[in-house]
Design an enzyme around this catalytic site. Sequence first.
Site, PDB file in Angstrom:
ATOM      1  N   LYS A  65      -4.150  -9.683   8.046  1.00 48.96           N
ATOM      2  CA  LYS A  65      -5.244  -8.562   8.331  1.00 48.96           C
ATOM      3  C   LYS A  65      -6.765  -9.401   8.323  1.00 48.96           C
ATOM      4  CE  LYS A  65      -2.701  -4.572   6.712  1.00 48.96           C
ATOM      5  NZ  LYS A  65      -2.947  -3.294   5.899  1.00 48.96           N
ATOM      6  N   ASP A 101      -5.921   1.802   8.918  1.00 48.87           N
ATOM      7  CA  ASP A 101      -5.785   2.458   7.521  1.00 48.87           C
ATOM      8  C   ASP A 101      -6.808   3.486   6.836  1.00 48.87           C
ATOM      9  OD1 ASP A 101      -3.341   0.554   7.478  1.00 48.87           O
ATOM     10  OD2 ASP A 101      -4.652  -0.898   6.605  1.00 48.87           O
TER      11      ASP A 101
END
Length: 267
Positions: A65, A101
């Site tokens: 990420k 997220d």
Amino acid sequence: MDVYGLLGNPVGHSLSPPMHEAAYDELGLEARYVTFEPDEDDIDDAIRGADALGIAGLNVTIPFKQDALEIVAPEDLATRIGAVNTIDFSGSGPPTGYNTDAVGALRALRDHDVDLEGSRAVVVGAGGAGRAVSFGLADAGATVAIANRTESKAHALADEVSRATGHGLGGMQRLVADADVLVNATSVGMDSAETPVPADALHDELTVLDAVYTPIETRLLRDAAAAGATTIDGAWMLLYQGVEAFEIWTGRDAPVDVMNSALRSRL
Ligand code: ATR
């Protein structure tokens, strides 16, 4: 045929393929969602290769990420969080990086009728998940108290997030007593009976979101329900990060109920 996928290592047990493919089936989209497990050194080639091959979109998970942020053109929120978990290849320029997220946590809370504007939130954890949730909540108008085992990390994150304060885990009782929302963004409770927050700190004016989804009912959520709090399990956050990615990629409203069923039937 549009190809979407997940880049991570490992990705073998990911629930994203059935969740996204259930949505394609429901809307009659000709699309597939597959997993890719490149070596850690090959992430740059993997993303550029995906772009060259015409892959429509990728989710990105551990350990890529942060690397992904350097390879794509990130949105402002992803830049602030320091991580990209969704890449959209549809534009003509460089692929765009998002962090769903954060929005996933917000949508999970809103779906349970939580009004975040002006609310007081406690986020436990200052790692990747804690960063995403803290920036998301602050952008939604909450005041955020960040509590972390390593207190210095909570202070460092609080310095970056608007209206945030940093704390250790010691003062949890006092922090939670004044809070409307509590989010567990640590791994505490994952496949264990531990909890990051003492049961007697919980109360019935609180909404508790646990990012942990194995087990689906963590000790924290059990304690929260016993205290009369509203509880939101980690599958909601997992669901809504996927819903958000689906909507970015396809430009269509996601069939949330279908995706939710596909996810929960496998948990
Ligand atoms: P993620 O990306 O899932 O957030 P991470 O970046 O490794 O994973 O962060 C893990 C978080 O869980 C951190 O906030 C960590 O606290 P430290 O910063 O002190 O390490 C927290 N955490 C992990 N195990 C914990 C434990 N046993 N007790 C309290 N906090 C814990």
